[in-house]
Write a protein that holds these residues in place. Structure first.
Motif, PDB file in Angstrom:
ATOM      1  N   LYS A  20       0.827  -1.198   0.000  1.00  0.00           N
ATOM      2  CA  LYS A  20       0.000   0.000   0.000  1.00  0.00           C
ATOM      3  C   LYS A  20       0.868   1.258   0.000  1.00  0.00           C
ATOM      4  O   LYS A  20       0.619   2.193  -0.757  1.00  0.00           O
ATOM      5  CB  LYS A  20      -0.918  -0.006   1.226  1.00  0.00           C
ATOM      6  CG  LYS A  20      -1.880   1.165   1.279  1.00  0.00           C
ATOM      7  CD  LYS A  20      -2.719   1.119   2.529  1.00  0.00           C
ATOM      8  CE  LYS A  20      -1.971   1.900   3.579  1.00  0.00           C
ATOM      9  NZ  LYS A  20      -2.731   2.239   4.745  1.00  0.00           N
ATOM     10  N   LEU A  21       1.906   1.267   0.827  1.00  0.00           N
ATOM     11  CA  LEU A  21       2.792   2.431   0.896  1.00  0.00           C
ATOM     12  C   LEU A  21       3.553   2.650  -0.404  1.00  0.00           C
ATOM     13  O   LEU A  21       3.749   3.797  -0.823  1.00  0.00           O
ATOM     14  CB  LEU A  21       3.774   2.287   2.059  1.00  0.00           C
ATOM     15  CG  LEU A  21       3.205   2.524   3.450  1.00  0.00           C
ATOM     16  CD1 LEU A  21       4.234   2.146   4.504  1.00  0.00           C
ATOM     17  CD2 LEU A  21       2.776   3.961   3.616  1.00  0.00           C
ATOM     18  N   SER A  23       2.577   1.857  -3.474  1.00  0.00           N
ATOM     19  CA  SER A  23       1.694   2.403  -4.505  1.00  0.00           C
ATOM     20  C   SER A  23       1.376   3.866  -4.222  1.00  0.00           C
ATOM     21  O   SER A  23       1.310   4.688  -5.134  1.00  0.00           O
ATOM     22  CB  SER A  23       0.410   1.579  -4.623  1.00  0.00           C
ATOM     23  OG  SER A  23      -0.393   1.727  -3.489  1.00  0.00           O
ATOM     24  N   GLU A  24       1.214   4.191  -2.947  1.00  0.00           N
ATOM     25  CA  GLU A  24       0.974   5.579  -2.568  1.00  0.00           C
ATOM     26  C   GLU A  24       2.205   6.442  -2.860  1.00  0.00           C
ATOM     27  O   GLU A  24       2.080   7.574  -3.332  1.00  0.00           O
ATOM     28  CB  GLU A  24       0.624   5.646  -1.081  1.00  0.00           C
ATOM     29  CG  GLU A  24      -0.141   6.869  -0.683  1.00  0.00           C
ATOM     30  CD  GLU A  24      -0.643   6.771   0.750  1.00  0.00           C
ATOM     31  OE1 GLU A  24      -0.549   7.802   1.440  1.00  0.00           O
ATOM     32  OE2 GLU A  24      -1.098   5.700   1.165  1.00  0.00           O
ATOM     33  N   ARG A  27       2.315   7.156  -6.576  1.00  0.00           N
ATOM     34  CA  ARG A  27       1.313   8.152  -6.947  1.00  0.00           C
ATOM     35  C   ARG A  27       1.769   9.544  -6.523  1.00  0.00           C
ATOM     36  O   ARG A  27       1.679  10.501  -7.287  1.00  0.00           O
ATOM     37  CB  ARG A  27      -0.027   7.811  -6.299  1.00  0.00           C
ATOM     38  CG  ARG A  27      -1.165   8.739  -6.686  1.00  0.00           C
ATOM     39  CD  ARG A  27      -2.453   8.390  -5.980  1.00  0.00           C
ATOM     40  NE  ARG A  27      -2.328   8.374  -4.528  1.00  0.00           N
ATOM     41  CZ  ARG A  27      -2.317   9.463  -3.758  1.00  0.00           C
ATOM     42  NH1 ARG A  27      -2.407  10.648  -4.293  1.00  0.00           N
ATOM     43  NH2 ARG A  27      -2.212   9.353  -2.443  1.00  0.00           N
ATOM     44  N   LEU A  28       2.284   9.662  -5.310  1.00  0.00           N
ATOM     45  CA  LEU A  28       2.731  10.961  -4.812  1.00  0.00           C
ATOM     46  C   LEU A  28       3.963  11.477  -5.541  1.00  0.00           C
ATOM     47  O   LEU A  28       4.128  12.686  -5.711  1.00  0.00           O
ATOM     48  CB  LEU A  28       3.025  10.886  -3.312  1.00  0.00           C
ATOM     49  CG  LEU A  28       1.833  10.925  -2.383  1.00  0.00           C
ATOM     50  CD1 LEU A  28       2.273  10.645  -0.954  1.00  0.00           C
ATOM     51  CD2 LEU A  28       1.124  12.261  -2.468  1.00  0.00           C
ATOM     52  N   LYS A  39       7.055   8.795   1.755  1.00  0.00           N
ATOM     53  CA  LYS A  39       6.297   7.533   1.756  1.00  0.00           C
ATOM     54  C   LYS A  39       7.206   6.365   1.420  1.00  0.00           C
ATOM     55  O   LYS A  39       7.073   5.276   1.976  1.00  0.00           O
ATOM     56  CB  LYS A  39       5.148   7.584   0.749  1.00  0.00           C
ATOM     57  CG  LYS A  39       3.968   8.372   1.204  1.00  0.00           C
ATOM     58  CD  LYS A  39       3.264   7.688   2.349  1.00  0.00           C
ATOM     59  CE  LYS A  39       2.109   8.539   2.807  1.00  0.00           C
ATOM     60  NZ  LYS A  39       1.436   7.985   3.952  1.00  0.00           N
TER      61      LYS A  39
END
Length: 57
Positions: A20-21, A23-24, A27-28, A39
């Motif tokens: 999850k981290l 992919s975040e 994106r960021l 992240k």
């Protein structure tokens, strides 16, 4: 069916959090590079915990 009530191990929980981290972070990184790097650093900490757990077993 029988896996419905099976609890996740600590490693499985950490791997889900890592995914999850990451992919975040990806994106960021396209919008705000410094937030994406932060992240990514969090994800690396999770990966170090996973490796420590696997090394201890």
């Amino acid at each position: 069916m029988f896996g419905l009530f099976k609890k996740k191990s600590e490693t499985e929980k950490l791997q889900a959090e890592y995914k999850k981290l990451m992919s975040e972070a990806h994106r960021l990184s396209q919008v705000n590079r410094s937030a994406g790097d932060a992240k990514y650093a969090e994800a690396e900490d999770i990966m170090n915990k996973i490796e420590a757990l696997e090394g201890a077993s």
